[in-house]
Design a protein around this motif. Structure first.
Motif, PDB file in Angstrom:
ATOM      1  N   VAL A   1      -8.029   7.257  15.415  1.00 20.76           N
ATOM      2  CA  VAL A   1      -8.962   6.469  14.588  1.00 20.76           C
ATOM      3  C   VAL A   1      -8.919   6.852  13.037  1.00 20.76           C
ATOM      4  O   VAL A   1      -8.925   5.953  12.135  1.00 20.76           O
ATOM      5  CB  VAL A   1     -10.401   6.460  15.032  1.00 20.76           C
ATOM      6  N   ILE A   2      -8.639   7.919  12.798  1.00 21.07           N
ATOM      7  CA  ILE A   2      -8.793   8.467  11.502  1.00 21.07           C
ATOM      8  C   ILE A   2      -7.645   8.117  10.719  1.00 21.07           C
ATOM      9  O   ILE A   2      -7.318   7.619   9.683  1.00 21.07           O
ATOM     10  CB  ILE A   2      -8.824  10.011  11.322  1.00 21.07           C
ATOM     11  N   GLY A   3      -6.337   8.042  11.549  1.00 23.69           N
ATOM     12  CA  GLY A   3      -5.095   7.473  11.218  1.00 23.69           C
ATOM     13  C   GLY A   3      -5.255   5.955  10.598  1.00 23.69           C
ATOM     14  O   GLY A   3      -4.749   5.559   9.646  1.00 23.69           O
ATOM     15  N   VAL A   4      -5.905   5.117  11.616  1.00 26.23           N
ATOM     16  CA  VAL A   4      -6.149   3.756  11.127  1.00 26.23           C
ATOM     17  C   VAL A   4      -6.941   3.769   9.924  1.00 26.23           C
ATOM     18  O   VAL A   4      -6.538   2.883   9.174  1.00 26.23           O
ATOM     19  CB  VAL A   4      -6.692   2.848  12.425  1.00 26.23           C
ATOM     20  N   THR A   5      -7.933   4.345   9.722  1.00 21.97           N
ATOM     21  CA  THR A   5      -8.858   4.264   8.651  1.00 21.97           C
ATOM     22  C   THR A   5      -8.007   4.978   7.427  1.00 21.97           C
ATOM     23  O   THR A   5      -8.373   4.142   6.125  1.00 21.97           O
ATOM     24  CB  THR A   5      -9.926   5.232   8.658  1.00 21.97           C
ATOM     25  N   ALA A   6      -7.246   5.813   7.481  1.00 22.63           N
ATOM     26  CA  ALA A   6      -6.393   6.071   6.514  1.00 22.63           C
ATOM     27  C   ALA A   6      -5.589   5.101   5.923  1.00 22.63           C
ATOM     28  O   ALA A   6      -5.291   4.940   4.767  1.00 22.63           O
ATOM     29  CB  ALA A   6      -5.432   7.412   6.722  1.00 22.63           C
ATOM     30  N   VAL A   7      -4.995   4.141   6.537  1.00 18.37           N
ATOM     31  CA  VAL A   7      -4.155   2.980   6.222  1.00 18.37           C
ATOM     32  C   VAL A   7      -4.942   2.005   5.333  1.00 18.37           C
ATOM     33  O   VAL A   7      -4.664   1.636   4.086  1.00 18.37           O
ATOM     34  CB  VAL A   7      -3.698   2.305   7.489  1.00 18.37           C
ATOM     35  N   PHE A   8      -6.140   1.765   5.690  1.00 18.62           N
ATOM     36  CA  PHE A   8      -7.102   0.984   4.870  1.00 18.62           C
ATOM     37  C   PHE A   8      -7.796   1.832   3.457  1.00 18.62           C
ATOM     38  O   PHE A   8      -8.040   0.946   2.752  1.00 18.62           O
ATOM     39  CB  PHE A   8      -8.430   0.797   5.747  1.00 18.62           C
ATOM     40  N   GLY A   9      -7.804   2.947   3.854  1.00 21.11           N
ATOM     41  CA  GLY A   9      -8.150   3.838   2.434  1.00 21.11           C
ATOM     42  C   GLY A   9      -6.942   3.670   1.279  1.00 21.11           C
ATOM     43  O   GLY A   9      -7.363   3.196   0.416  1.00 21.11           O
ATOM     44  N   ILE A  10      -5.803   3.983   1.836  1.00 21.73           N
ATOM     45  CA  ILE A  10      -4.484   3.560   1.000  1.00 21.73           C
ATOM     46  C   ILE A  10      -4.739   2.238   0.283  1.00 21.73           C
ATOM     47  O   ILE A  10      -4.489   1.979  -0.770  1.00 21.73           O
ATOM     48  CB  ILE A  10      -3.335   4.075   1.501  1.00 21.73           C
ATOM     49  N   MET A  11      -4.851   1.238   1.312  1.00 16.72           N
ATOM     50  CA  MET A  11      -4.958  -0.285   0.867  1.00 16.72           C
ATOM     51  C   MET A  11      -6.095  -0.426   0.077  1.00 16.72           C
ATOM     52  O   MET A  11      -5.775  -1.219  -1.079  1.00 16.72           O
ATOM     53  CB  MET A  11      -5.106  -1.104   2.186  1.00 16.72           C
ATOM     54  N   SER A  12      -7.293   0.207   0.234  1.00 18.49           N
ATOM     55  CA  SER A  12      -8.341  -0.181  -0.900  1.00 18.49           C
ATOM     56  C   SER A  12      -7.966   0.210  -2.258  1.00 18.49           C
ATOM     57  O   SER A  12      -8.280  -0.422  -3.021  1.00 18.49           O
ATOM     58  CB  SER A  12      -9.558   0.590  -0.032  1.00 18.49           C
ATOM     59  N   GLY A  13      -7.508   1.453  -2.388  1.00 17.39           N
ATOM     60  CA  GLY A  13      -7.228   2.155  -3.433  1.00 17.39           C
ATOM     61  C   GLY A  13      -6.386   1.475  -4.445  1.00 17.39           C
ATOM     62  O   GLY A  13      -6.324   0.919  -5.502  1.00 17.39           O
ATOM     63  N   ILE A  14      -5.056   1.043  -3.675  1.00 21.11           N
ATOM     64  CA  ILE A  14      -3.953   0.156  -4.229  1.00 21.11           C
ATOM     65  C   ILE A  14      -4.538  -1.224  -5.058  1.00 21.11           C
ATOM     66  O   ILE A  14      -4.331  -1.627  -6.140  1.00 21.11           O
ATOM     67  CB  ILE A  14      -2.775   0.074  -3.455  1.00 21.11           C
ATOM     68  N   SER A  15      -5.438  -1.909  -3.958  1.00 21.53           N
ATOM     69  CA  SER A  15      -5.875  -3.339  -4.128  1.00 21.53           C
ATOM     70  C   SER A  15      -6.708  -3.267  -5.323  1.00 21.53           C
ATOM     71  O   SER A  15      -6.756  -4.126  -6.227  1.00 21.53           O
ATOM     72  CB  SER A  15      -6.282  -3.889  -3.035  1.00 21.53           C
ATOM     73  N   ASN A  16      -7.820  -2.533  -5.256  1.00 25.71           N
ATOM     74  CA  ASN A  16      -8.870  -2.467  -6.376  1.00 25.71           C
ATOM     75  C   ASN A  16      -8.400  -2.082  -7.733  1.00 25.71           C
ATOM     76  O   ASN A  16      -8.681  -2.888  -8.580  1.00 25.71           O
ATOM     77  CB  ASN A  16      -9.898  -1.470  -5.807  1.00 25.71           C
ATOM     78  N   LEU A  17      -7.650  -1.183  -7.803  1.00 21.58           N
ATOM     79  CA  LEU A  17      -7.190  -0.980  -9.190  1.00 21.58           C
ATOM     80  C   LEU A  17      -6.295  -2.256  -9.597  1.00 21.58           C
ATOM     81  O   LEU A  17      -6.304  -2.678 -10.643  1.00 21.58           O
ATOM     82  CB  LEU A  17      -6.352   0.450  -9.082  1.00 21.58           C
ATOM     83  N   SER A  18      -5.107  -2.365  -8.894  1.00 13.74           N
ATOM     84  CA  SER A  18      -4.561  -3.545  -9.267  1.00 13.74           C
ATOM     85  C   SER A  18      -5.098  -4.922  -9.456  1.00 13.74           C
ATOM     86  O   SER A  18      -4.871  -5.601 -10.687  1.00 13.74           O
ATOM     87  CB  SER A  18      -3.137  -3.821  -8.111  1.00 13.74           C
ATOM     88  N   ASN A  19      -6.118  -5.279  -8.909  1.00 13.05           N
ATOM     89  CA  ASN A  19      -6.761  -6.492  -9.083  1.00 13.05           C
ATOM     90  C   ASN A  19      -7.546  -6.280 -10.276  1.00 13.05           C
ATOM     91  O   ASN A  19      -7.872  -7.262 -11.034  1.00 13.05           O
ATOM     92  CB  ASN A  19      -7.706  -6.953  -7.749  1.00 13.05           C
ATOM     93  N   GLN A  20      -8.080  -5.260 -10.585  1.00  9.97           N
ATOM     94  CA  GLN A  20      -8.826  -4.764 -11.902  1.00  9.97           C
ATOM     95  C   GLN A  20      -8.141  -4.942 -13.062  1.00  9.97           C
ATOM     96  O   GLN A  20      -8.330  -5.690 -13.998  1.00  9.97           O
ATOM     97  CB  GLN A  20      -9.556  -3.419 -11.682  1.00  9.97           C
TER      98      GLN A  20
END
Length: 697
Positions: free
Chosen positions: A393-412
């Motif tokens: 489960v932690i592995g799945v959340t890790a994928v979303f964590g990486i995705m969140s960091g990249i997406s938030n900064l790039s869209n900003q």
């Protein structure tokens, strides 16, 4: 104005044409401190804390919902209103706070917001029923909405005051990183707080946090200039477009009521949404200064797509954040504390991912990567069951964590590039609004999936929907022509699209008649360009070549005396703000040449007070006296000192070369056009690796 001082400049000489009603920090006690470090910890720290109040409150409560339901005697599904009401409030209040910051001053709005959060936290800490908790969350939503848009506006105005078109990438990156981390780490913090102190801690945590933030902002953020006094109430209402704000609020409220009613839709709410939206559009098209600039959204497709892409991406992040949290507690049997800890790697990886893309010029590649990760993470969640090991489960959340960091900064970053400078506060708030719509939709989605009880099948239904959303985001990004590398990445400077007359033989120089001009290589300038270290490294390579071949080295720097400040007219868009704030005072640390570029006694160092190396100096006379007729030019920025110097030198009949890889600009597309299409009319374009072929035998 020649000089042999070993000092350098900190300015790229570029100021936007937008609103520049920045406060004069020169009047504050720490004026000298901010001049030395305009984006130092004292300026950035309170902004980061204020901007993270909203994501903290968005995510900390995730692990408290089950305990709140048991304490106030409602079902877990009913507590979803505590998530939705904050997002509903924030969706309306964020762009409103941005507009208020533009009109009344970002510091004032920032401080008022902190006080409102404090009151909401206190009220939630003593509440005994769900209705009072909803009021507390509304207050928290109102107050926290002031943090991000006012922070973005304060950063923009500080950059303007010191002569930067864009602030250092690290500053914008820190906002995105802080937001990404707090969203993902919030459940872990909330789990610990709820586990140790009970669910009220999810509200009371705001009390010490706001006290500290308020004190820091009051002491370290300079006062706003007085933009209120002397205005009639009617003028104030017209400038903030009160009818537009009311119409926007009515539209968002009815839309979100409809979303929250699913899967039993309230069609009346949808009908009201259409009516309110039509009225809002009609008003906005007629208003002089509309709150929601419909024409801008229609004409600036890149900005509109940024909003949509951000909203859909956050829909995926929050759906998994809230869905997995509830599923871990109810279906997997973890405590709130354990569920929060299981999501901690998500926050850490979000910070790491955002940091890795902070200095990237392109936003297209990171955004594509984020969309792919959204699809992959959602697909992996299809295989989770109540018997799946927690590590998986932690592995799945890790994928979303990486995705969140990249997406938030790039869209900003995309927003900062596309939004008009004078409307950055409102535009920043609107970016958060789209995120909140996505967040409310995520609460609706999880509420539907877990309507009867939290189960594996409900989690899998959510995963299928997120796969489809990820595919939409991926297609939007891949086919967005404004995100193509040609616009965001620096291509090879040797490519020339316009036929130019060239010599059949490789060019050569006479070293004794040649000078290398290294211009404006200093801290703030380097911070303002993407990935500055390679540019600085190429400048060092060119300097080493010049030393080895006895080529005259010339350093050009910007620095002002008090008399120079007095001679800058108020209408000078590039330097008036610099003079007003006393920035780049000669002899101060910010006027020193970058430490990695050594200055020798026989080098020429000139001090200038305008763009070009020749415009306010006696450099031409010094070069003429040494018999120099050939210049190799490099500096920052391409559209500032390099462009002005090249034109002046061409008019004085120097033979010219430009080192493309030792030159850069805050706007990569401007750099590309100048190097590819403009400079070849006056100069030969080289890279530092070509210098070894220049010297005649």
């Amino acid at each position: 104005m020649g000089s042999t001082s070993r000092t350098g400049a900190r300015s790229d000489g570029r100021i936007p044409d937008g609103d520049v009603r920045a406060s004069t920090d020169a009047d504050t006690p720490d004026a000298e401190s901010w001049r030395r470090r305009p984006f130092g910890p004292r300026f950035v720290a309170p902004l980061l804390m204020g901007a993270t109040l909203n994501p903290v409150n968005s995510s900390v409560i995730a692990t408290a919902l089950v305990a709140i339901a048991a304490s106030v005697g409602v079902s877990v599904s009913q507590t979803a209103i505590l998530i939705s009401c904050l997002y509903l409030t924030s969706a309306i209040a964020q762009p409103t706070a941005g507009r208020l910051s533009e009109e009344f001053g970002p510091r004032r709005v920032f401080l008022v917001g902190i006080v409102v959060v404090f009151l909401g936290g206190m009220l939630g800490g003593v509440a005994t029923d769900l209705r009072v908790l909803v009021v507390a969350r509304v207050l928290i939503g109102l107050g926290t909405s002031a943090g991000y848009p006012s922070a973005m506006l304060l950063i923009r105005r500080r950059a303007t005051a010191i002569g930067l078109n864009v602030p250092p990438s690290k500053v914008l990156g820190s906002l995105a990183i802080a937001g990404a981390v707090t969203v993902a780490v919030g459940p872990a913090i909330g789990g610990m707080l709820v586990g140790w102190f009970g669910w009220r801690a999810a509200f009371l945590v705001n009390v010490p946090f706001t006290i500290l933030t308020f004190a820091m902002a009051l002491a370290w953020i300079a006062k706003d200039s007085d933009v209120i006094r002397g205005r009639a109430p009617r003028e104030v209402l017209a400038r903030i477009d009160a009818p537009g704000i009311v119409g926007f609020g009515a539209t968002m409220t009815s839309l979100l009521v409809f979303l929250l009613s699913l899967p039993d839709p309230q069609w009346g709410a949808l009908a009201l949404t259409v009516v309110f939206a039509a009225a809002l559009v009609r008003w906005s098209l007629r208003a002089t200064n509309p709150f929601l600039d419909v024409r801008l959204l229609a004409s600036n497709g890149a900005l509109t797509r940024t909003y949509l892409r951000s909203g859909l991406s956050l829909l995926g992040v929050y759906t998994m954040l809230y869905g997995l949290t509830q599923w871990l507690e109810a279906a997997h049997g973890l405590s709130a504390y354990a569920a929060g800890l299981a999501l901690l790697p998500m926050g850490l990886l979000s910070a790491v991912a955002a940091r890795l893309v902070t200095n990237r010029v392109s936003v297209r590649t990171p955004l594509i990567a984020a969309a792919v990760l959204l699809v992959l993470g959602s697909t992996a969640a299809l295989f989770l069951t109540s018997s799946t090991p927690v590590i998986a489960v932690i592995g799945v959340t890790a994928v979303f964590g990486i995705m969140s960091g990249i997406s938030n900064l790039s869209n900003q970053t995309a927003l900062y590039r596309e939004a008009p400078p004078e409307k950055l506060g409102t535009a920043s708030g609107l970016l958060r609004t789209f995120g909140y719509v996505g967040s409310i939709a995520s609460a609706t989605l999880t509420g539907i999936a877990f309507r009867s009880h939290v189960s594996d099948s409900g989690l899998h239904h959510v995963s299928l929907i997120l796969i489809a959303i990820g595919a939409v985001v991926l297609l939007m990004t891949v086919f967005d022509r404004r995100l193509k590398p040609a616009s965001d990445e620096i291509p090879s400077p040797r490519k020339e699209s316009i036929p130019m007359p060239v010599s059949s033989a490789a060019p050569t120089i006479v070293p004794s008649r040649t000078a290398l001009l290294l211009m404006d290589y200093q801290g703030v300038v380097l911070d303002a360009i993407p990935d500055a270290e390679p540019v600085l490294d190429h400048a060092r390579q060119a300097l080493g070549w010049a030393r080895d071949n006895e080529v005259q080295v010339v350093y050009v720097r910007v620095a002002f005396t008090p008399q120079d400040f007095a001679q800058v007219p108020a209408h000078n868009k590039a330097f008036a703000a610099v003079a007003d704030n006393g920035f780049l005072l000669d002899g101060s640390p910010e006027t020193e040449v970058h430490g990695s570029l050594d200055v020798h006694d026989d080098d020429i160092v000139v001090r200038k007070t305008r763009f070009g190396a020749f415009s306010s100096t006696d450099l031409h006379g010094e070069l003429h006296a040494k018999g120099v007729d050939t210049l190799i030019v490099a500096g920052i920025s391409t559209s500032g000192v390099v462009l002005s110097t090249l034109r002046d030198a061409a008019d004085q009949d120097y033979r010219l070369f430009v080192l493309a890889d030792a030159t850069s600009d805050p706007d990569p597309e401007v750099h590309r056009i100048l190097i590819d299409k403009v400079f070849p009319h006056q100069a030969d374009i080289l890279n530092t690796g070509d210098l070894k072929t220049l010297c005649a035998a």
